[in-house]
Design a protein around this motif. Structure first.
Motif, PDB file in Angstrom:
ATOM      1  N   TYR A 185       0.821  -1.211   0.000  1.00 57.98           N
ATOM      2  CA  TYR A 185       0.000   0.000   0.000  1.00 57.98           C
ATOM      3  C   TYR A 185       0.855   1.262   0.000  1.00 57.98           C
ATOM      4  O   TYR A 185       0.500   2.263  -0.630  1.00 57.98           O
ATOM      5  N   VAL A 186       1.973   1.209   0.705  1.00 57.14           N
ATOM      6  CA  VAL A 186       2.880   2.359   0.694  1.00 57.14           C
ATOM      7  C   VAL A 186       3.422   2.566  -0.725  1.00 57.14           C
ATOM      8  O   VAL A 186       3.508   3.695  -1.224  1.00 57.14           O
ATOM      9  N   LEU A 187       3.765   1.463  -1.397  1.00 55.28           N
ATOM     10  CA  LEU A 187       4.200   1.546  -2.790  1.00 55.28           C
ATOM     11  C   LEU A 187       3.098   2.147  -3.667  1.00 55.28           C
ATOM     12  O   LEU A 187       3.354   3.046  -4.479  1.00 55.28           O
ATOM     13  N   ALA A 188       1.874   1.648  -3.515  1.00 54.28           N
ATOM     14  CA  ALA A 188       0.759   2.139  -4.320  1.00 54.28           C
ATOM     15  C   ALA A 188       0.530   3.629  -4.097  1.00 54.28           C
ATOM     16  O   ALA A 188       0.272   4.385  -5.046  1.00 54.28           O
ATOM     17  N   ASP A 189       0.669   4.060  -2.836  1.00 56.69           N
ATOM     18  CA  ASP A 189       0.490   5.477  -2.542  1.00 56.69           C
ATOM     19  C   ASP A 189       1.596   6.310  -3.188  1.00 56.69           C
ATOM     20  O   ASP A 189       1.324   7.360  -3.795  1.00 56.69           O
ATOM     21  N   GLN A 190       2.833   5.850  -3.096  1.00 52.37           N
ATOM     22  CA  GLN A 190       3.943   6.583  -3.704  1.00 52.37           C
ATOM     23  C   GLN A 190       3.796   6.685  -5.222  1.00 52.37           C
ATOM     24  O   GLN A 190       4.196   7.670  -5.836  1.00 52.37           O
ATOM     25  N   GLY A 249       0.944   6.834  -6.774  1.00 52.06           N
ATOM     26  CA  GLY A 249      -0.273   7.553  -7.133  1.00 52.06           C
ATOM     27  C   GLY A 249      -1.407   6.660  -7.585  1.00 52.06           C
ATOM     28  O   GLY A 249      -2.318   7.096  -8.292  1.00 52.06           O
ATOM     29  N   TRP A 250      -1.382   5.386  -7.178  1.00 53.66           N
ATOM     30  CA  TRP A 250      -2.415   4.438  -7.596  1.00 53.66           C
ATOM     31  C   TRP A 250      -3.618   4.435  -6.667  1.00 53.66           C
ATOM     32  O   TRP A 250      -4.638   3.822  -6.999  1.00 53.66           O
ATOM     33  N   LEU A 251      -3.498   5.051  -5.509  1.00 54.52           N
ATOM     34  CA  LEU A 251      -4.618   5.094  -4.570  1.00 54.52           C
ATOM     35  C   LEU A 251      -5.444   6.349  -4.819  1.00 54.52           C
ATOM     36  O   LEU A 251      -4.906   7.428  -5.042  1.00 54.52           O
ATOM     37  N   THR A 252      -6.751   6.217  -4.758  1.00 51.58           N
ATOM     38  CA  THR A 252      -7.639   7.375  -4.871  1.00 51.58           C
ATOM     39  C   THR A 252      -8.373   7.547  -3.552  1.00 51.58           C
ATOM     40  O   THR A 252      -8.395   6.659  -2.701  1.00 51.58           O
ATOM     41  N   ASN A 253      -9.022   8.691  -3.375  1.00 50.16           N
ATOM     42  CA  ASN A 253      -9.798   8.926  -2.155  1.00 50.16           C
ATOM     43  C   ASN A 253     -10.914   7.897  -2.007  1.00 50.16           C
ATOM     44  O   ASN A 253     -11.308   7.535  -0.911  1.00 50.16           O
ATOM     45  N   GLU A 254     -11.432   7.415  -3.154  1.00 48.02           N
ATOM     46  CA  GLU A 254     -12.541   6.464  -3.100  1.00 48.02           C
ATOM     47  C   GLU A 254     -12.093   5.081  -2.639  1.00 48.02           C
ATOM     48  O   GLU A 254     -12.859   4.332  -2.074  1.00 48.02           O
TER      49      GLU A 254
END
Length: 305
Positions: free
Chosen positions: A125-130, A132-137
Motif C-alpha cells: 500500500y505504501v508503494l501504491a500510494d507513492q 499515485g495508484w490510490l484514490t480517495n474512493e
C-alpha cells in the motif's frame, strides 16, 4: 533470579544475529534473565499472532506492522523499544520470466505476501500510494482494489508464486532477497525504503504487567550484543553472518554499511512513530486521525524521545 522465561520472536535474517550472540555468550544469563528464542519465518504477521495466543512474550518486528496492528485494535501488545534504527530497504521482485520489467505495470496486480498485517502486505500500500495508484474512493486498507493478495506464510512460497504466475510480485528485505536475484530465481525491478526505523520491540501486556524487570534485563543483554556485533563488523561479525545464513562476504560487508542498531534499545522516536502513522493513514492502511505515540508505546519501559 529470573521470574519468568521470556520467549522472543525474531525473523531468521542477518538483523537477528545479535540475539544468538546474547544467548551463546551468556549475556542473558549475566543480566539475570531467562530467554527462549523463537524463530518466526512468517515475519511480523506471525509474531503479532503469536503474541495474541501467548506463545510469544516479546517480538522484534517491523515498525509499520506493529503500528498498524495497534492502530487497528490489537491491544495485546505495546511497543517497548527500538532494535534497528536504520530504515529497511524493500526489494520489489517478480518471476524470472515475468512480463513485468518495472514498477509501472504493477497496478491492479496480485501481490504475494506472508500474512495480512505483515510488512510485505503493508508496504504494498505504501508503494501504491507513492506511485499515485490510490484514490480517495479506494483508500480503505481492507477493501482496497489496487491489489489482490495471495497469503503464503513464508518467503519460499512467495518466490514460487511469482514464478508459477499465481502472483505478480512481492516485497521483501533487499539483502535477504539478493541471493535469489543473483541466482536468477527471481527478478528485481525496483525498491522502496520507508522513512522509519526497521525493527521495534513489542511486548505482550502480560509481560509488561507481571515481569517488567525481566523485560528490561533482556533489552540490556540484547544491547550489549548489538554493540559487540557492530564493534566487530570488519571481521568476526562478518564471518558469523556468513556462517549462520550462508551469505557471501561482499553482500554481508555491504549490508553492514547500511545497518544501524539503536544506541539505546529502550528509546523510541516519537517523530518516527508520527511519520509511520501519517504514512499509513495516507496509504489507507489505518484510519485518520491515528494514534498518538504515547498510545502506541508502554511508557513504563520505553522512553519516548
Amino acid at each position: 533470579m529470573p521470574t519468568t522465561t521470556i520467549r522472543i520472536g525474531y525473523v531468521p535474517e542477518h538483523f537477528s544475529t545479535p540475539l544468538y550472540i546474547a544467548r551463546d555468550r551468556g549475556f542473558f544469563a549475566e543480566n539475570d534473565v531467562a530467554v527462549e528464542l523463537v524463530c518466526c519465518p512468517g515475519g511480523t504477521g506471525e509474531m503479532t499472532s503469536k503474541l495474541q495466543d501467548k506463545s510469544l512474550d516479546l517480538a522484534i518486528a517491523l515498525t509499520e506492522g506493529l503500528v498498524a496492528g495497534i492502530s487497528k485494535g490489537q491491544d495485546w501488545y505495546k511497543i517497548v523499544g527500538t532494535y534497528v534504527e536504520a530504515p529497511l530497504c524493500w526489494a520489489i521482485s517478480t518471476g524470472a520470466n515475468s512480463r513485468h520489467t518495472s514498477i509501472d505495470t504493477l497496478n491492479k496486480t496480485n501481490v504475494a505476501i506472508s500474512r495480512y498485517g505483515s510488512g510485505s502486505h503493508i508496504m504494498a500500500y505504501v508503494l501504491a500510494d507513492q506511485q499515485g495508484w490510490l484514490t480517495n474512493e479506494n483508500k480503505d486498507g481492507s477493501n482496497n482494489q489496487t491489489f489482490s493478495f495471495n497469503v503464503l506464510n513464508n518467503f519460499q512460497a512467495m518466490r514460487d508464486a511469482v514464478n508459477n504466475d499465481t502472483s505478480d510480485f512481492f516485497l521483501w528485505e533487499t539483502f535477504t532477497t539478493k541471493p535469489y536475484h543473483d541466482s536468477g530465481e527471481v527478478k528485481r525491478i525496483g525498491q522502496i525504503t520507508p522513512p522509519w526505523p526497521a525493527f521495534l520491540f513489542a511486548a505482550h501486556v502480560d509481560l509488561l504487567q507481571n515481569h517488567p524487570q525481566d523485560l528490561q534485563n533482556a533489552l540490556k543483554a540484547i544491547q550489549k550484543a548489538t554493540l559487540l556485533f557492530m564493534e566487530q563488523k570488519e571481521n568476526d561479525s562478518v564471518k558469523l553472518v556468513m556462517d549462520i545464513l550462508d551469505y557471501n562476504e561482499e553482500d554481508v560487508r555491504n549490508w553492514f554499511k547500511t545497518v544501524r542498531y539503536a544506541g539505546e534499545h529502550s528509546q523510541v522516536s516519537s517523530r518516527a512513530l508520527q511519520v509511520t502513522v501519517s504514512t499509513l493513514i495516507k496509504a489507507g492502511v489505518v484510519d485518520a486521525p491515528g494514534l498518538a505515540p504515547e498510545n502506541l508505546v508502554d511508557l513504563k519501559v520505553a522512553n519516548l524521545i
